[in-house]
Motif scaffolding. Structure first.
Motif, short mmCIF file in Angstrom:
data_model
loop_
_atom_site.label_atom_id
_atom_site.label_comp_id
_atom_site.label_asym_id
_atom_site.label_seq_id
_atom_site.Cartn_x
_atom_site.Cartn_y
_atom_site.Cartn_z
N UNK A 1 0.84 -1.20 0.00
CA UNK A 1 0.00 0.00 0.00
C UNK A 1 0.88 1.25 0.00
N UNK A 2 0.50 2.34 -0.67
CA UNK A 2 -0.80 2.56 -1.30
C UNK A 2 -0.88 2.11 -2.76
N UNK A 3 0.23 1.59 -3.32
CA UNK A 3 0.20 1.17 -4.71
C UNK A 3 -0.53 -0.15 -4.91
N UNK A 4 -0.53 -0.99 -3.88
CA UNK A 4 -1.17 -2.30 -3.96
C UNK A 4 -1.98 -2.58 -2.71
N UNK A 5 -2.33 -3.87 -2.54
CA UNK A 5 -3.20 -4.26 -1.44
C UNK A 5 -2.44 -4.71 -0.19
N UNK A 6 -1.16 -5.07 -0.34
CA UNK A 6 -0.42 -5.64 0.78
C UNK A 6 -0.02 -4.56 1.77
N UNK A 7 -0.37 -4.76 3.05
CA UNK A 7 0.03 -3.79 4.06
C UNK A 7 1.47 -4.06 4.50
N UNK A 8 2.06 -3.05 5.10
CA UNK A 8 3.44 -3.21 5.60
C UNK A 8 3.50 -4.31 6.64
N UNK A 9 2.56 -4.34 7.57
CA UNK A 9 2.55 -5.36 8.62
C UNK A 9 2.39 -6.76 8.04
N UNK A 10 1.57 -6.89 7.00
CA UNK A 10 1.41 -8.20 6.35
C UNK A 10 2.71 -8.64 5.68
N UNK A 11 3.42 -7.69 5.11
CA UNK A 11 4.72 -8.03 4.49
C UNK A 11 5.70 -8.50 5.56
N UNK A 12 5.76 -7.81 6.69
CA UNK A 12 6.64 -8.23 7.77
C UNK A 12 6.31 -9.65 8.21
N UNK A 13 5.02 -9.94 8.38
CA UNK A 13 4.60 -11.28 8.81
C UNK A 13 5.02 -12.34 7.80
N UNK A 14 4.85 -12.05 6.52
CA UNK A 14 5.20 -13.03 5.48
C UNK A 14 6.70 -13.29 5.47
N UNK A 15 7.49 -12.24 5.57
CA UNK A 15 8.94 -12.43 5.59
C UNK A 15 9.40 -13.14 6.86
N UNK A 16 8.79 -12.81 8.00
CA UNK A 16 9.17 -13.47 9.25
C UNK A 16 8.88 -14.97 9.19
N UNK A 17 7.75 -15.34 8.59
CA UNK A 17 7.41 -16.76 8.43
C UNK A 17 8.49 -17.48 7.63
N UNK A 18 8.94 -16.86 6.55
CA UNK A 18 9.99 -17.46 5.73
C UNK A 18 11.31 -17.53 6.49
#
Length: 340
Positions: free
Chosen positions: A119-136
């Motif tokens: 966001x704001x260019x797409x749908x992914x929030x910053x917090x969601x990105x952090x969660x996805x990277x942390x999972x990996x």
């Protein structure tokens, strides 16, 4: 956090990172559109062979087969619920080869972009990105990765999200961007500004730099910009092996082992502390790079026109607009930046 990169640089001066993952896996039979990460389970011997080839060629750092290992990339292959196990397995395979090498080889957990716009260019929030990277990164750490190697990034926000995830998981991290759009990333980040991306985070990167997107001449121009801005930084460059060319239906890279060896010499003279190859870089290329690194003594910072003369023209960045400068005199006046 324990940072193995600083310790090995203190011992060796400049480190050699590995070469291409995708190019070499395609040569081993990976089909276009397939997820390399699935080979961690279905073809582990081939992944170990990839790592072993680079270690035998002299790599000090090997990257895990996990570039597309976030849930957002794996969902394209119906594997979004297997993030932890695929990344753990990627690190385990690299760890096995590194531990058998008889010398110190750093296992770096490759973390590529999510493929989504924040966001704001797409749908992914910053917090969601952090969660996805942390999972990996949790999976990579569990498998034995020593560093989160955040790479091929274009968005400063996505870099920061991945860095925050690495800090949360408890791994030191590096990050590299692709300056493939008129000398900047697709999202407009310039090499000279890369050092501010993680400003304010509780842990700063073990290395910062550039990878992929462009050939050796252009990535060296980005290196010169970075080392001019911060001369003492640990700067990484991992450039493509020349320029991709279609021969029939197949892509071949124009870089020879001799060209990649000269790229190493220029990168050392330009202040790089970690040097590797990206797309198209084979075991043979890396062996030539190792020899160049072992036999070269750092010299005067090169002019950009010397780079063009020795390894070919800039194809992405206009020399006149490069903060690298066109002569060693300007480099000495400004006393410049840093590389990895």
């Amino acid at each position: 956090m324990t940072n193995p990169i600083d310790a090995l640089i203190a011992e060796k001066g400049v480190l050699l990172a590995d070469g291409a993952t995708g190019t070499n896996l395609f040569a081993m039979g990976l089909e276009a559109g397939d997820a390399p990460e699935l080979w961690n389970e279905s073809a582990p011997a081939k992944i170990e062979a990839l790592h072993r080839g680079f270690v035998d060629a002299g790599a000090d750092i090997i990257l895990t087969n996990s570039f597309g290992g976030t849930r957002h990339r794996l969902k394209l292959h119906g594997a979004q619920d297997r993030v932890f196990e695929l990344n753990r397995r990627a690190a385990e395979l690299a760890r096995t080869v590194a531990d058998a090498s008889g010398r110190k080889v750093i296992v770096a957990g490759s973390v590529g972009p999510t493929g989504e716009l924040l966001q704001p260019l797409g749908a992914l929030t910053y917090d969601e990105a952090v969660e996805a990277f942390a999972e990996q990164i949790e999976g990579l750490k569990a498998g034995g990765a020593e560093v989160a190697w955040i790479e091929t990034m274009s968005s400063p926000d996505e870099i920061r999200a991945a860095a925050e995830a690495a800090i949360r998981v408890g791994l030191p991290y590096t990050f590299t961007a692709s300056f493939d759009t008129a000398g900047r990333t697709m999202m407009g980040l310039a090499p000279k500004n890369i050092f501010g991306v993680t400003e304010g985070l509780s842990e700063q990167p073990a290395g910062i730099g550039a990878n992929c997107g462009v050939g050796a001449s252009d990535i060296l121009a980005s290196l010169f910009d970075m080392t001019a801005a911060k001369p003492d930084a640990t700067v990484i460059v991992k450039g493509n092996c020349g320029i991709p060319e279609f021969r029939g239906a197949e892509i071949h890279y124009s870089g020879t082992p001799e060209l990649m060896a000269d790229y190493v010499r220029l990168a050392v003279d330009g202040g790089a502390r970690i040097i590797g190859g990206c797309c198209g870089t084979s075991f043979q290329h890396l062996a030539a790079m190792r020899e160049a690194l072992d036999t070269h003594h750092r010299g005067e910072r090169p002019a950009l026109d010397e780079v063009v003369t020795r390894i070919g023209p800039l194809r992405n960045k206009i020399a006149a607009n490069s903060g690298a400068g066109t002569g060693a005199g300007e480099a000495r006046r400004e006393r410049r930046r840093a590389r990895a």
